[in-house]
Design a protein around this motif. Structure first.
Motif, short mmCIF file in Angstrom:
data_model
loop_
_atom_site.label_atom_id
_atom_site.label_comp_id
_atom_site.label_asym_id
_atom_site.label_seq_id
_atom_site.Cartn_x
_atom_site.Cartn_y
_atom_site.Cartn_z
N ALA A 156 0.82 -1.21 0.00
CA ALA A 156 0.00 0.00 0.00
C ALA A 156 0.86 1.26 0.00
O ALA A 156 0.49 2.27 -0.61
CB ALA A 156 -0.93 -0.01 1.22
N LYS A 157 2.01 1.22 0.65
CA LYS A 157 2.89 2.39 0.71
C LYS A 157 3.67 2.60 -0.59
O LYS A 157 4.16 3.70 -0.85
CB LYS A 157 3.88 2.26 1.87
CG LYS A 157 3.24 2.35 3.25
CD LYS A 157 4.29 2.43 4.34
CE LYS A 157 5.09 1.17 4.43
NZ LYS A 157 6.05 1.18 5.59
N ARG A 158 3.77 1.56 -1.41
CA ARG A 158 4.64 1.64 -2.60
C ARG A 158 3.87 1.41 -3.89
O ARG A 158 4.42 0.90 -4.88
CB ARG A 158 5.76 0.60 -2.48
CG ARG A 158 6.73 0.90 -1.34
CD ARG A 158 7.69 -0.24 -1.13
NE ARG A 158 8.77 0.11 -0.20
CZ ARG A 158 8.66 0.07 1.11
NH1 ARG A 158 7.52 -0.32 1.68
NH2 ARG A 158 9.68 0.41 1.89
N ARG A 159 2.63 1.78 -3.95
CA ARG A 159 1.80 1.58 -5.13
C ARG A 159 2.36 2.29 -6.36
O ARG A 159 2.26 1.79 -7.48
CB ARG A 159 0.37 2.06 -4.87
CG ARG A 159 -0.49 1.11 -4.08
CD ARG A 159 -0.82 -0.13 -4.88
NE ARG A 159 -1.53 -1.13 -4.10
CZ ARG A 159 -1.84 -2.34 -4.56
NH1 ARG A 159 -1.48 -2.69 -5.79
NH2 ARG A 159 -2.46 -3.21 -3.81
N GLU A 160 2.96 3.45 -6.17
CA GLU A 160 3.44 4.23 -7.32
C GLU A 160 4.71 3.62 -7.91
O GLU A 160 5.00 3.82 -9.09
CB GLU A 160 3.70 5.68 -6.90
CG GLU A 160 2.43 6.42 -6.46
CD GLU A 160 2.72 7.85 -6.07
OE1 GLU A 160 3.91 8.24 -6.11
OE2 GLU A 160 1.76 8.57 -5.76
N LYS A 161 5.50 2.91 -7.12
CA LYS A 161 6.73 2.28 -7.59
C LYS A 161 6.71 0.80 -7.26
O LYS A 161 7.66 0.24 -6.71
CB LYS A 161 7.95 2.95 -6.97
CG LYS A 161 8.10 4.43 -7.34
CD LYS A 161 9.35 5.03 -6.73
CE LYS A 161 9.50 6.49 -7.14
NZ LYS A 161 10.72 7.11 -6.54
N LEU A 162 5.61 0.17 -7.64
CA LEU A 162 5.39 -1.22 -7.25
C LEU A 162 6.36 -2.17 -7.96
O LEU A 162 6.84 -3.14 -7.35
CB LEU A 162 3.95 -1.62 -7.55
CG LEU A 162 3.44 -2.93 -6.95
CD1 LEU A 162 3.66 -2.96 -5.46
CD2 LEU A 162 1.97 -3.13 -7.28
N LEU A 163 6.67 -1.89 -9.22
CA LEU A 163 7.59 -2.76 -9.94
C LEU A 163 8.97 -2.76 -9.30
O LEU A 163 9.61 -3.82 -9.16
CB LEU A 163 7.69 -2.32 -11.41
CG LEU A 163 8.64 -3.14 -12.28
CD1 LEU A 163 8.25 -4.61 -12.30
CD2 LEU A 163 8.69 -2.57 -13.70
N ASN A 164 9.44 -1.59 -8.90
CA ASN A 164 10.75 -1.52 -8.24
C ASN A 164 10.77 -2.32 -6.94
O ASN A 164 11.75 -3.02 -6.63
CB ASN A 164 11.12 -0.06 -7.95
CG ASN A 164 11.32 0.74 -9.21
OD1 ASN A 164 11.57 0.18 -10.27
ND2 ASN A 164 11.21 2.05 -9.11
N TYR A 165 9.68 -2.22 -6.17
CA TYR A 165 9.63 -2.95 -4.90
C TYR A 165 9.57 -4.46 -5.13
O TYR A 165 10.23 -5.23 -4.43
CB TYR A 165 8.42 -2.49 -4.10
CG TYR A 165 8.27 -3.19 -2.77
CD1 TYR A 165 9.24 -3.06 -1.78
CD2 TYR A 165 7.15 -4.00 -2.50
CE1 TYR A 165 9.11 -3.71 -0.56
CE2 TYR A 165 7.01 -4.64 -1.29
CZ TYR A 165 8.00 -4.49 -0.32
OH TYR A 165 7.87 -5.14 0.88
#
Length: 251
Positions: A185-194
């Protein structure tokens, strides 16, 4: 006067009993004993329909795998078994090397089918299948095979979990699932990187990532790309001949 006192005492005891029953009723309705909670938590999480769906998918894969084995050229199947130790791996490599040279296409189809089946249903032993790919096909072709099979198997596991995985993951890893959901939920904008970070590093087990990703609403294209790219470093180390024994000993 005595009769009045008796009536008053009777009314008081009746009121006390009524209050006690109401309190007990609230406890029974609102609270559960630790034994009841433990009994609830230990119940098998799948419903009858979900369990039947899992068995149906498993039998479908087994039937397909069996049909592929039947179409393969005849061989001494007594020498072919899933490797569990380094000695088994060496023996299997010697036996399969000749078979792969004589029947390359059927062998690769059987190898890929077995790898994807094991990866889909989380059967231990895929590390030895990866080592075998490096020993039989070399680094480049072995790397392509391992990454393809691992990605295909993880994708199958993703969709299987989407079908029946939520109660199982919530039952086995409740705390880890909540942590994973909060991080996503905290990393939705950079989900691929995570997701790439999770695949490359040992922060979370790959098994858990495969099962939990559809539950926390990770899009499949993100999951697929992160798996395809993120598994390359570990697969490369696995298929390198000089690293094989060291990797297995560490595991």
């Amino acid at each position: 006067m005595a009769a009045a006192r008796n009536v008053a005492a009777g009314d008081g005891s009746r009121v006390f009993r009524d209050e006690e029953e109401s309190v007990n009723g609230k406890v029974k309705e609102g609270d559960e004993s630790p034994t009841a909670k433990r009994f609830k938590s230990e119940r098998f999480p799948l419903t009858h329909w979900e369990f039947a769906a899992f068995v149906g998918v498993f039998l479908l894969f087994v039937t397909g795998l069996f049909c592929i084995y039947l179409t393969m050229p005849a061989a001494d199947y007594g020498k072919l078994k899933l490797p569990r130790t380094i000695a088994d791996l060496r023996l299997l490599k010697d036996n399969l090397a000749t078979y792969a040279q004589d029947y390359p296409v059927p062998f690769i189809i059987g190898y890929c089918s077995t790898y994807i089946f094991m990866q889909t249903f989380m059967i231990p032993g895929t590390i030895f299948m990866s080592l075998l790919a490096g020993a039989l096909f070399g680094v480049i072709r072995g790397l392509i095979l391992v990454v393809f099979n691992a990605t295909a198997g993880a994708s199958s596991c993703f969709f299987l979990s989407k079908l029946i995985g939520r109660p199982l993951v919530s039952w086995f890893w409740p705390e880890k699932l909540r942590f994973f959901q909060a991080e996503i939920a905290k990393r939705r904008e950079k989900l691929l990187n995570y997701m790439l970070f999770l695949r490359i590093t040992p922060s979370l087990p790959n098994l858990f990532i495969n099962l939990a990703s559809p539950i926390v609403d990770i899009p499949f294209h993100i999951f697929f790309l992160a798996t395809l790219i993120g598994l390359i470093p570990a697969s490369y180390i696995t298929v390198r001949p000089r690293r094989c024994v060291i990797l297995v000993v560490k595991r």
